[in-house]
Write a protein that holds these residues in place. Structure first.
Motif, PDB file in Angstrom:
ATOM      1  N   ASP A 135       0.829  -1.205   0.000  1.00  0.00           N
ATOM      2  CA  ASP A 135       0.000   0.000   0.000  1.00  0.00           C
ATOM      3  C   ASP A 135       0.865   1.257   0.000  1.00  0.00           C
ATOM      4  O   ASP A 135       0.581   2.226  -0.721  1.00  0.00           O
ATOM      5  CB  ASP A 135      -0.921   0.015   1.224  1.00  0.00           C
ATOM      6  N   ALA A 136       1.919   1.240   0.813  1.00  0.00           N
ATOM      7  CA  ALA A 136       2.810   2.402   0.885  1.00  0.00           C
ATOM      8  C   ALA A 136       3.526   2.618  -0.444  1.00  0.00           C
ATOM      9  O   ALA A 136       3.716   3.756  -0.886  1.00  0.00           O
ATOM     10  CB  ALA A 136       3.828   2.212   2.006  1.00  0.00           C
ATOM     11  N   ALA A 137       3.908   1.530  -1.103  1.00  0.00           N
ATOM     12  CA  ALA A 137       4.597   1.645  -2.389  1.00  0.00           C
ATOM     13  C   ALA A 137       3.680   2.266  -3.438  1.00  0.00           C
ATOM     14  O   ALA A 137       4.101   3.142  -4.209  1.00  0.00           O
ATOM     15  CB  ALA A 137       5.082   0.270  -2.846  1.00  0.00           C
ATOM     16  N   ILE A 138       2.431   1.827  -3.466  1.00  0.00           N
ATOM     17  CA  ILE A 138       1.476   2.380  -4.432  1.00  0.00           C
ATOM     18  C   ILE A 138       1.220   3.855  -4.136  1.00  0.00           C
ATOM     19  O   ILE A 138       1.194   4.698  -5.045  1.00  0.00           O
ATOM     20  CB  ILE A 138       0.157   1.588  -4.397  1.00  0.00           C
ATOM     21  N   ASP A 139       1.032   4.191  -2.861  1.00  0.00           N
ATOM     22  CA  ASP A 139       0.781   5.586  -2.481  1.00  0.00           C
ATOM     23  C   ASP A 139       1.957   6.483  -2.864  1.00  0.00           C
ATOM     24  O   ASP A 139       1.769   7.580  -3.413  1.00  0.00           O
ATOM     25  CB  ASP A 139       0.525   5.693  -0.978  1.00  0.00           C
ATOM     26  N   LEU A 140       3.158   6.029  -2.549  1.00  0.00           N
ATOM     27  CA  LEU A 140       4.346   6.836  -2.835  1.00  0.00           C
ATOM     28  C   LEU A 140       4.542   7.007  -4.333  1.00  0.00           C
ATOM     29  O   LEU A 140       4.832   8.115  -4.807  1.00  0.00           O
ATOM     30  CB  LEU A 140       5.589   6.199  -2.216  1.00  0.00           C
ATOM     31  N   PHE A 141       4.399   5.933  -5.085  1.00  0.00           N
ATOM     32  CA  PHE A 141       4.580   6.040  -6.522  1.00  0.00           C
ATOM     33  C   PHE A 141       3.557   6.996  -7.125  1.00  0.00           C
ATOM     34  O   PHE A 141       3.883   7.799  -8.005  1.00  0.00           O
ATOM     35  CB  PHE A 141       4.468   4.664  -7.178  1.00  0.00           C
ATOM     36  N   GLY A 142       2.319   6.933  -6.653  1.00  0.00           N
ATOM     37  CA  GLY A 142       1.295   7.849  -7.145  1.00  0.00           C
ATOM     38  C   GLY A 142       1.613   9.291  -6.831  1.00  0.00           C
ATOM     39  O   GLY A 142       1.355  10.190  -7.632  1.00  0.00           O
ATOM     40  N   ALA A 143       2.209   9.538  -5.671  1.00  0.00           N
ATOM     41  CA  ALA A 143       2.495  10.905  -5.244  1.00  0.00           C
ATOM     42  C   ALA A 143       3.788  11.452  -5.842  1.00  0.00           C
ATOM     43  O   ALA A 143       3.873  12.630  -6.189  1.00  0.00           O
ATOM     44  CB  ALA A 143       2.582  10.961  -3.719  1.00  0.00           C
ATOM     45  N   ALA A 144       4.821  10.608  -5.962  1.00  0.00           N
ATOM     46  CA  ALA A 144       6.152  11.105  -6.322  1.00  0.00           C
ATOM     47  C   ALA A 144       6.684  10.565  -7.632  1.00  0.00           C
ATOM     48  O   ALA A 144       7.710  11.052  -8.118  1.00  0.00           O
ATOM     49  CB  ALA A 144       7.134  10.772  -5.192  1.00  0.00           C
ATOM     50  N   GLY A 145       6.036   9.554  -8.210  1.00  0.00           N
ATOM     51  CA  GLY A 145       6.546   8.977  -9.440  1.00  0.00           C
ATOM     52  C   GLY A 145       7.811   8.169  -9.205  1.00  0.00           C
ATOM     53  O   GLY A 145       8.282   8.014  -8.068  1.00  0.00           O
ATOM     54  N   TRP A 146       8.382   7.657 -10.304  1.00  0.00           N
ATOM     55  CA  TRP A 146       9.561   6.817 -10.188  1.00  0.00           C
ATOM     56  C   TRP A 146      10.764   7.601  -9.656  1.00  0.00           C
ATOM     57  O   TRP A 146      11.586   7.062  -8.910  1.00  0.00           O
ATOM     58  CB  TRP A 146       9.880   6.217 -11.550  1.00  0.00           C
ATOM     59  N   ALA A 147      10.883   8.869 -10.009  1.00  0.00           N
ATOM     60  CA  ALA A 147      12.024   9.667  -9.553  1.00  0.00           C
ATOM     61  C   ALA A 147      12.059   9.791  -8.037  1.00  0.00           C
ATOM     62  O   ALA A 147      13.132   9.864  -7.432  1.00  0.00           O
ATOM     63  CB  ALA A 147      11.978  11.050 -10.190  1.00  0.00           C
ATOM     64  N   GLY A 148      10.894   9.815  -7.406  1.00  0.00           N
ATOM     65  CA  GLY A 148      10.842   9.959  -5.958  1.00  0.00           C
ATOM     66  C   GLY A 148      10.601   8.662  -5.211  1.00  0.00           C
ATOM     67  O   GLY A 148      10.375   8.673  -3.998  1.00  0.00           O
ATOM     68  N   PHE A 149      10.664   7.552  -5.921  1.00  0.00           N
ATOM     69  CA  PHE A 149      10.364   6.253  -5.320  1.00  0.00           C
ATOM     70  C   PHE A 149      11.640   5.628  -4.769  1.00  0.00           C
ATOM     71  O   PHE A 149      12.555   5.283  -5.520  1.00  0.00           O
ATOM     72  CB  PHE A 149       9.742   5.330  -6.369  1.00  0.00           C
ATOM     73  N   THR A 150      11.732   5.500  -3.448  1.00  0.00           N
ATOM     74  CA  THR A 150      12.888   4.880  -2.809  1.00  0.00           C
ATOM     75  C   THR A 150      12.409   3.888  -1.764  1.00  0.00           C
ATOM     76  O   THR A 150      11.313   4.021  -1.212  1.00  0.00           O
ATOM     77  CB  THR A 150      13.788   5.916  -2.119  1.00  0.00           C
ATOM     78  N   LEU A 172      14.552  -7.828   2.807  1.00  0.00           N
ATOM     79  CA  LEU A 172      14.432  -9.274   2.995  1.00  0.00           C
ATOM     80  C   LEU A 172      13.395  -9.872   2.052  1.00  0.00           C
ATOM     81  O   LEU A 172      13.456 -11.057   1.724  1.00  0.00           O
ATOM     82  CB  LEU A 172      14.058  -9.588   4.451  1.00  0.00           C
ATOM     83  N   ARG A 173      12.454  -9.031   1.630  1.00  0.00           N
ATOM     84  CA  ARG A 173      11.381  -9.505   0.754  1.00  0.00           C
ATOM     85  C   ARG A 173      11.657  -9.198  -0.717  1.00  0.00           C
ATOM     86  O   ARG A 173      11.376 -10.000  -1.595  1.00  0.00           O
ATOM     87  CB  ARG A 173      10.055  -8.864   1.170  1.00  0.00           C
ATOM     88  N   TRP A 174      12.179  -7.999  -0.981  1.00  0.00           N
ATOM     89  CA  TRP A 174      12.403  -7.562  -2.362  1.00  0.00           C
ATOM     90  C   TRP A 174      13.811  -6.984  -2.475  1.00  0.00           C
ATOM     91  O   TRP A 174      14.164  -6.052  -1.749  1.00  0.00           O
ATOM     92  CB  TRP A 174      11.373  -6.507  -2.744  1.00  0.00           C
ATOM     93  N   PRO A 175      14.633  -7.498  -3.386  1.00  0.00           N
ATOM     94  CA  PRO A 175      16.035  -7.081  -3.448  1.00  0.00           C
ATOM     95  C   PRO A 175      16.265  -5.691  -4.023  1.00  0.00           C
ATOM     96  O   PRO A 175      17.310  -5.092  -3.785  1.00  0.00           O
ATOM     97  CB  PRO A 175      16.676  -8.150  -4.345  1.00  0.00           C
ATOM     98  N   THR A 176      15.309  -5.190  -4.798  1.00  0.00           N
ATOM     99  CA  THR A 176      15.472  -3.878  -5.428  1.00  0.00           C
ATOM    100  C   THR A 176      14.161  -3.111  -5.361  1.00  0.00           C
ATOM    101  O   THR A 176      13.092  -3.686  -5.137  1.00  0.00           O
ATOM    102  CB  THR A 176      15.864  -4.024  -6.911  1.00  0.00           C
ATOM    103  N   LYS A 177      14.251  -1.812  -5.623  1.00  0.00           N
ATOM    104  CA  LYS A 177      13.022  -1.026  -5.624  1.00  0.00           C
ATOM    105  C   LYS A 177      12.161  -1.370  -6.835  1.00  0.00           C
ATOM    106  O   LYS A 177      10.934  -1.240  -6.786  1.00  0.00           O
ATOM    107  CB  LYS A 177      13.322   0.468  -5.560  1.00  0.00           C
ATOM    108  N   GLU A 178      12.779  -1.823  -7.926  1.00  0.00           N
ATOM    109  CA  GLU A 178      12.000  -2.262  -9.090  1.00  0.00           C
ATOM    110  C   GLU A 178      11.151  -3.473  -8.733  1.00  0.00           C
ATOM    111  O   GLU A 178       9.970  -3.545  -9.083  1.00  0.00           O
ATOM    112  CB  GLU A 178      12.934  -2.607 -10.256  1.00  0.00           C
ATOM    113  N   ALA A 179      11.760  -4.447  -8.029  1.00  0.00           N
ATOM    114  CA  ALA A 179      11.022  -5.645  -7.621  1.00  0.00           C
ATOM    115  C   ALA A 179       9.902  -5.289  -6.647  1.00  0.00           C
ATOM    116  O   ALA A 179       8.812  -5.870  -6.702  1.00  0.00           O
ATOM    117  CB  ALA A 179      11.980  -6.653  -6.990  1.00  0.00           C
TER     118      ALA A 179
END
Length: 201
Positions: free
Chosen positions: A23-38, A55-62
């Motif tokens: 949920d946080a990933a979707i919210d952040l991406f919607g608000a900041a786009g890929w440039a602001g997604f960390t 531990l769950r996802w090795p990269t921000k892309e994953a």
């Protein structure tokens, strides 16, 4: 040394943490786009440690790809009825993608998917599901004599999906309890307009 994609041995995954992070990933991406997604920003929004995410996802892309898989799926086949009702069903599915909690992320991903590894393929699959659904609707409409044999699927789908996206972006939001009724009212007017032009002459 590559980070593991699973939790430490013997420790079960916590579904609540997974959900909060997605949920946080979707919210952040919607608000900041890929440039602001960390990962750091997602962890802060989700109220979890950064290590828990890695531990769950090795990269921000994953991480983003998994969140999108959880919250966005392709268009499902509509219930056969008549061409008008089938197109309304398709329009409502598109409406549900672009409104509500995931709406901003849907608009972002439509613009930015092509430059995010892995995500581009997932979004292409979602877009293809729209084409498949629209082709099936037009094919049935032609077979029933409701549409001309040369009805252009691409133009029809572009008109339908483009109008839905534009309407969501330019119309003031309504209360959640009124959202479905408002979407259906607009969808019926839109489909009537499209069909009037498709069958003219």
């Amino acid at each position: 040394m590559a980070r593991s994609t699973s939790t430490t041995q013997g420790r079960p995954r916590d579904p609540d943490v997974d959900r909060r992070v997605a949920d946080a990933a979707i919210d952040l991406f919607g608000a900041a786009g890929w440039a602001g997604f960390t990962v750091e920003a997602v962890a802060k929004r989700a109220g979890v440690g950064k290590a828990s995410i890695y531990l769950r996802w090795p990269t921000k892309e994953a991480l983003l790809l998994e969140a999108l898989r959880q919250r966005f799926s392709g268009v499902t086949a509509v219930e056969p009825a008549n061409v008008r009702e089938e197109l309304v069903q398709l329009a409502l599915q598109l409406f549900r993608r672009y409104v509500g909690d995931t709406g901003q992320a849907a608009f972002r991903i439509a613009l930015e998917a092509s430059r995010i590894p892995g995500v581009a393929e997932h979004w292409a699959g979602i877009r293809n599901s729209q084409v498949v659904a629209a082709r099936a609707i037009v094919r049935r409409g032609i077979q029933r004599g409701e549409l001309p044999p040369d009805t252009p699927v691409t133009l029809l789908l572009d008109t339908l999906s483009g109008a839905v996206m534009n309407h969501v972006q330019t119309t003031p939001p309504v209360a959640p309890e009124e959202r479905e009724a408002a979407a259906e009212t607009y969808s019926r007017k839109l489909v009537d307009f499209i069909l009037a032009n498709a069958t003219a002459g």
